[in-house]
Design a protein around this motif. Sequence first.
Motif, short mmCIF file in Angstrom:
data_model
loop_
_atom_site.label_atom_id
_atom_site.label_comp_id
_atom_site.label_asym_id
_atom_site.label_seq_id
_atom_site.Cartn_x
_atom_site.Cartn_y
_atom_site.Cartn_z
N ILE A 257 0.83 -1.20 0.00
CA ILE A 257 0.00 0.00 0.00
C ILE A 257 0.87 1.26 0.00
O ILE A 257 0.60 2.23 -0.72
CB ILE A 257 -0.95 0.00 1.21
CG1 ILE A 257 -1.94 -1.17 1.09
CG2 ILE A 257 -1.69 1.33 1.32
CD1 ILE A 257 -2.86 -1.33 2.28
N ASP A 258 1.94 1.24 0.78
CA ASP A 258 2.84 2.39 0.82
C ASP A 258 3.57 2.56 -0.51
O ASP A 258 3.77 3.69 -0.98
CB ASP A 258 3.84 2.23 1.96
CG ASP A 258 3.16 2.26 3.32
OD1 ASP A 258 2.14 2.95 3.45
OD2 ASP A 258 3.66 1.59 4.25
N GLY A 259 3.97 1.45 -1.11
CA GLY A 259 4.60 1.52 -2.42
C GLY A 259 3.66 2.10 -3.47
O GLY A 259 4.06 2.89 -4.33
N GLU A 260 2.39 1.72 -3.39
CA GLU A 260 1.39 2.24 -4.32
C GLU A 260 1.21 3.74 -4.13
O GLU A 260 1.08 4.48 -5.10
CB GLU A 260 0.07 1.52 -4.09
CG GLU A 260 -1.06 1.96 -4.99
CD GLU A 260 -0.89 1.57 -6.45
OE1 GLU A 260 -1.67 2.03 -7.28
OE2 GLU A 260 0.06 0.80 -6.75
N ALA B 273 13.22 -4.96 -4.41
CA ALA B 273 11.87 -5.52 -4.47
C ALA B 273 10.82 -4.41 -4.49
O ALA B 273 9.84 -4.47 -5.24
CB ALA B 273 11.62 -6.47 -3.30
N ALA B 274 11.04 -3.39 -3.66
CA ALA B 274 10.11 -2.26 -3.62
C ALA B 274 10.08 -1.54 -4.95
O ALA B 274 9.01 -1.16 -5.46
CB ALA B 274 10.50 -1.30 -2.50
N ALA B 275 11.26 -1.33 -5.54
CA ALA B 275 11.33 -0.64 -6.83
C ALA B 275 10.57 -1.41 -7.91
O ALA B 275 9.82 -0.81 -8.70
CB ALA B 275 12.79 -0.47 -7.24
N MET B 276 10.72 -2.71 -7.95
CA MET B 276 10.04 -3.50 -8.97
C MET B 276 8.53 -3.51 -8.76
O MET B 276 7.75 -3.52 -9.72
CB MET B 276 10.59 -4.93 -8.99
CG MET B 276 12.02 -5.04 -9.50
SD MET B 276 12.25 -4.52 -11.24
CE MET B 276 12.82 -2.82 -11.03
N ARG B 277 8.09 -3.50 -7.49
CA ARG B 277 6.64 -3.42 -7.26
C ARG B 277 6.09 -2.09 -7.74
O ARG B 277 4.97 -2.02 -8.27
CB ARG B 277 6.35 -3.58 -5.76
CG ARG B 277 6.45 -4.99 -5.24
CD ARG B 277 5.74 -5.15 -3.90
NE ARG B 277 6.27 -4.22 -2.89
CZ ARG B 277 7.31 -4.48 -2.11
NH1 ARG B 277 7.94 -5.66 -2.22
NH2 ARG B 277 7.72 -3.61 -1.23
#
Length: 209
Positions: free
Chosen positions: A70-73, A128-132
């Motif tokens: 959710i934070d990544g979004e 991983a965060a970047a790819m999401r």
Amino acid sequence: MMNDYSYILAAATVPLFTGFGLISGLEPASVGLRFYTTERLHEGKIYRARRAHVQFVESLFWYGQLDNDIDGERFRTELEKHFRPVVEQIHTKTGLSRAALWRLAGDAIAYLFLDTGRRFDTVKTAKAAAMRILKVPGSPLANRELQYFELAEFDRHQQEVRETFLQRGGCCRFYQVEGGAYCSTCVLKTPADRDDELRRALRDQLGVS
């Protein structure tokens, strides 16, 4: 212009998220940028260098976690909100493809995730965060070519050293200017040529032939 702008904005926002879990509101009117040139001394010669100051005019921040979807979004939404008018302005003035301009923005964001992941010792989580964030179907930031990859070499003590690199998804066209060249991870290179050049650089860095 797009390349510089993207790296400046990413450098001001990605470290906040990767290192401190802070997500800034990025409405264009909420961010101030001042570009300027300065001089720097390098190996006895003075060069002109481009610099920029970034200021968050409105202090709107959310606290989040790097590994939270959710934070990544939210971070992705704020980035898109900021870059959209920039892409439109440059596209209108130059006729350059919107998709190509978005790829440059994605490259800058991905690179800063990798760089700050190294600095904060969270490379795996940062990648991983970047790819999401950068692989969401339908997002203008998404492209198939953008990815991280690893290469390994042995140092003088025959210990394996692994290094993570970013395969760019876009091209800044630097090779077309006078004295320019292909970037080390340019998307226009074949993987074999790219890896060969990077391995040579890694061996030089390790002091092995």
